[in-house]
Design an enzyme around this catalytic site. Structure first.
Site, PDB file in Angstrom:
ATOM      1  N   PRO A 211      45.082 -10.494  33.997  1.00 46.51           N
ATOM      2  CA  PRO A 211      44.874  -9.730  32.754  1.00 46.51           C
ATOM      3  C   PRO A 211      45.643 -10.311  31.560  1.00 46.51           C
ATOM      4  CG  PRO A 211      46.613  -8.720  34.030  1.00 46.51           C
ATOM      5  CD  PRO A 211      46.216  -9.968  34.785  1.00 46.51           C
ATOM      6  N   ARG A 221      52.758 -14.615  39.652  1.00 45.39           N
ATOM      7  CA  ARG A 221      52.928 -13.675  40.764  1.00 45.39           C
ATOM      8  C   ARG A 221      51.891 -13.918  41.860  1.00 45.39           C
ATOM      9  NH1 ARG A 221      54.222  -7.564  39.260  1.00 45.39           N
ATOM     10  NH2 ARG A 221      52.035  -7.162  39.010  1.00 45.39           N
ATOM     11  N   LYS A 236      41.270 -17.466  36.792  1.00 41.98           N
ATOM     12  CA  LYS A 236      40.513 -17.050  35.608  1.00 41.98           C
ATOM     13  C   LYS A 236      41.412 -16.131  34.787  1.00 41.98           C
ATOM     14  CE  LYS A 236      38.016 -13.699  34.242  1.00 41.98           C
ATOM     15  NZ  LYS A 236      38.451 -13.625  32.830  1.00 41.98           N
ATOM     16  N   PRO A 237      42.091 -16.692  33.757  1.00 36.30           N
ATOM     17  CA  PRO A 237      42.919 -15.825  32.920  1.00 36.30           C
ATOM     18  C   PRO A 237      42.035 -14.990  32.005  1.00 36.30           C
ATOM     19  CG  PRO A 237      42.890 -18.054  32.013  1.00 36.30           C
ATOM     20  CD  PRO A 237      42.046 -18.081  33.272  1.00 36.30           C
ATOM     21  N   SER A 238      42.630 -13.983  31.411  1.00 36.79           N
ATOM     22  CA  SER A 238      41.881 -13.196  30.434  1.00 36.79           C
ATOM     23  C   SER A 238      41.462 -14.092  29.274  1.00 36.79           C
ATOM     24  CB  SER A 238      42.763 -12.061  29.908  1.00 36.79           C
ATOM     25  OG  SER A 238      42.181 -11.525  28.734  1.00 36.79           O
ATOM     26  N   GLY A 289      44.067  -5.764  37.164  1.00 37.23           N
ATOM     27  CA  GLY A 289      43.242  -5.278  36.052  1.00 37.23           C
ATOM     28  C   GLY A 289      42.760  -3.872  36.317  1.00 37.23           C
ATOM     29  N   ALA A 292      37.977  -0.090  37.719  1.00 40.11           N
ATOM     30  CA  ALA A 292      36.517  -0.253  37.755  1.00 40.11           C
ATOM     31  C   ALA A 292      36.152  -1.680  38.165  1.00 40.11           C
ATOM     32  CB  ALA A 292      35.930   0.080  36.387  1.00 40.11           C
ATOM     33  N   GLU A 311      45.532  -5.156  42.265  1.00 41.39           N
ATOM     34  CA  GLU A 311      46.591  -4.402  41.599  1.00 41.39           C
ATOM     35  C   GLU A 311      45.917  -3.752  40.406  1.00 41.39           C
ATOM     36  OE1 GLU A 311      48.781  -3.373  39.020  1.00 41.39           O
ATOM     37  OE2 GLU A 311      49.727  -5.331  38.788  1.00 41.39           O
ATOM     38  N   CYS A 345      50.561  -1.405  33.605  1.00 42.84           N
ATOM     39  CA  CYS A 345      50.000  -0.428  34.539  1.00 42.84           C
ATOM     40  C   CYS A 345      51.091   0.408  35.203  1.00 42.84           C
ATOM     41  CB  CYS A 345      49.129  -1.117  35.565  1.00 42.84           C
ATOM     42  SG  CYS A 345      50.002  -2.426  36.373  1.00 42.84           S
ATOM     43  N   GLU A 442      44.520   6.159  32.046  1.00 46.00           N
ATOM     44  CA  GLU A 442      45.636   5.309  31.620  1.00 46.00           C
ATOM     45  C   GLU A 442      45.604   5.191  30.104  1.00 46.00           C
ATOM     46  OE1 GLU A 442      45.217   1.596  33.770  1.00 46.00           O
ATOM     47  OE2 GLU A 442      47.370   1.516  34.033  1.00 46.00           O
ATOM     48  N   PHE A 444      47.609   3.289  28.072  1.00 43.03           N
ATOM     49  CA  PHE A 444      47.789   1.893  27.665  1.00 43.03           C
ATOM     50  C   PHE A 444      48.084   1.764  26.182  1.00 43.03           C
ATOM     51  CE2 PHE A 444      47.224  -2.336  29.772  1.00 43.03           C
ATOM     52  CZ  PHE A 444      47.680  -1.939  31.022  1.00 43.03           C
TER      53      PHE A 444
END
Ligand code: SIN
Length: 540
Positions: A211, A221, A236-238, A289, A292, A311, A345, A442, A444
């Site tokens: 994310p 991580r 695949k980064p955001s 992320g 959903a 996660e 999160c 959430e 955020f």
């Protein structure tokens, strides 16, 4: 607000590193590639303010910035030449254009990772460990520049961003150490002529989907333990924050991690996700992320029966009992609620306060929050940056609107900040109920919703009344209560008299719909290992 500066610059204060859509194939066009050793000019800056321009110039001269994907050790454009813009959330300005990759580039990255797996897994653990350690050293040597890059593309205050580099690099260091401790087992045989062994072996190629809220740490991580165990990765980064990922990948090459072991693709999330899910060569998906998307990845992994670590979203309760030390509770609540402007999160999502201390706590919290400086993350003393984008602000606005319409009261903030863009005023609202949307979803964002409770049983019931189960916090000076409540909370992580719980040495992950698997610590290693039982017979 000295306490904020320390709270927001690190995760655990004791150490620098303790803290913190998902498609027909396009014709294959020749890749515009360059050798890994000669980074290309990057940062196609169109318009940018002076401050960011200076930062970008410094970063460019550091030699580890890239605006291309990394496939098999080659810096690569999208095969059809398409790009996407990366913007600074504090100003809206375009920082860079990166390739909009899709299915074909991802399939090539998978093939590279698959080929590299054969040799990477055969290196000794000591050899992998040394290279990871070198990667850690390089990340730390560049922590200022990486921190600046994080602030530029993600928006968090510079001190907090540099803290993320320490936190993120810590996963690589820890994994370098753990690489040497992937022990197997010998099982006493039930028969005299047999010997039974348990081997732990790398899973294979890992698809790591990460994310925007921690552009470095959520990658390290996953990639640290994966590489330590002998796996290779396609990251695949955001698309909102790919530059930090690309810089980290460059440093991995400089550290001697062979081409193909670390690959980075970004762009069309559905196509990339679909390619990762459908490939039998990819044996594991690891994702941080939204719940959903996590559910889609879990379902999509079933076709090729991949291992998954997810996660996902949280809905963290932060329970302040009448017997709490007010100062400790205040410091912990501020740290867990306002870290990364509320965009983690594990941020407290609901602050449950016992009736005897409620008014006093609400006053103290509001006073502290009022003093928080909001602004561009490069600004001096800024502790609250912008939200990531307009959609994030609109979500916060709609949750507050719903809460107010159902009886909640705004004590402080509750609106967009006068700085404009995606800046939002740090907010405290009272009279919140568990049934309101703000308690179910959430947030955020930098919003502290206060809910009142009477008894310990009621607090536990309210805290557990959610599908999420990632982190929970409680503040009390009663030792028996701290054990009782910790055990009763249906969460993967519990902070007792502490708001900052993240560290590479402890297992991070959730229960219920907050995910499966654990990251960090010795437990996180198992996520990248398969167990093989070998029975040696006929020995007599
Ligand atoms: C953390 O590592 O502390 C937070 C991670 C997240 O927000 O996903």
């Amino acid at each position: 607000m000295a306490c904020f500066r320390s709270v927001f610059s690190t995760r655990f204060p004791q150490s620098h590193r303790l803290f913190l859509h998902l498609a027909s194939p396009l014709p294959r066009a020749p890749a515009h590639t360059t050798a890994a050793a000669t980074p290309q000019p990057l940062f196609f800056i169109r318009q940018i303010n002076m401050q960011a321009q200076n930062v970008a110039a410094r970063l460019s001269s550091s030699g580890f910035l890239h605006a291309q994907g990394l496939v098999g050790g080659k810096w690569t454009d999208a095969y059809d030449g398409k790009t996407i813009e990366v913007r600074n959330p504090a100003t809206g300005e375009v920082i860079a254009n990166v390739p909009c990759m899709g299915r074909n580039e991802t399939n090539d990255a998978i093939t590279s990772a698959y080929d590299a797996f054969n040799s990477w897994k055969k290196l000794t653990a000591a050899d992998r460990s040394k290279r990871l350690r070198k990667w850690y050293d390089l990340l730390m040597a560049h922590k200022e520049e990486l921190g600046q890059l994080i602030t530029l593309e993600q928006g968090k205050p510079l001190k907090e961003a540099i803290g993320e580099v320490g936190y993120g690099a810590g996963f690589i260091e820890f994994s370098a150490e753990e690489a040497k401790r992937v022990y197997g087992d010998i099982i006493p045989s039930p028969l005299p002529d047999r010997r039974l062994f348990v081997l732990k072996q790398p899973v294979g190629v890992v698809g790591a989907i990460t994310p925007w809220n921690f552009p470095l740490a959520m990658i390290t991580r996953k990639v640290g333990p994966a590489l330590a165990c002998g796996c290779t990765v396609v990251i695949k980064p955001s698309e909102l924050t790919p530059l930090t990922a690309l810089a980290a990948a460059e440093l991995s090459l400089q550290a001697g991690i062979p081409p193909g072991v670390v690959n980075v693709v970004m762009g069309n999330a559905s196509e990339i996700g679909e390619a990762l899910l459908s490939s039998p060569k990819v044996r594991k998906i690891t994702f941080t992320g939204s719940t959903a998307v996590g559910k889609k990845l879990m379902a999509g992994s079933a076709g090729t029966v991949k291992k998954v670590s997810l996660e996902l979203g949280g809905n963290a309760p932060c329970i302040v009992f009448d017997d709490a030390d007010l100062e400790v509770a205040l410091k912990g609540t501020l740290a867990t609620k306002f870290r990364n402007s509320g965009q983690t999160c594990v941020c407290a999502n609901r602050i449950l306060v016992q009736e005897g201390i409620y008014d006093k706590f609400a006053d103290a919290l509001s006073t502290a929050v009022q003093n928080m400086k909001v602004g561009n993350g490069f600004g001096e003393d800024v502790v609250q940056g912008p939200l990531i984008n307009e959609a994030a602000v609109q979500k916060v606005e709609s949750l507050i609107k719903d809460a107010i319409s159902k009886g909640a009261k705004v004590i402080l903030g509750g609106k967009r900040h006068s700085l404009g863009m995606t800046f939002y005023e740090p907010t405290v609202i009272s009279d919140v109920k568990n049934e309101m949307l703000i308690s179910r979803e959430e947030v955020f964002g930098p919003v502290a919703p206060l809910l009142k409770f009477k008894t310990e049983e009621e607090a536990i019931h309210m805290a557990n009344d959610t599908n999420a189960g990632l982190a929970a916090y409680l503040f009390t000076t009663n030792v028996q209560r701290s054990w009782r409540v910790s055990e009763a909370l249906e969460y993967g992580i519990v902070g007792v008299n502490e708001g900052i719980i993240s560290t590479e040495v402890a297992p991070f992950g959730g229960v219920k719909q907050s995910g499966v698997g654990r990251e960090g610590s010795k437990y996180g290693m198992d996520e990248y290992l398969e167990i093989k039982y070998v029975c040696l017979g006929n020995l007599s």
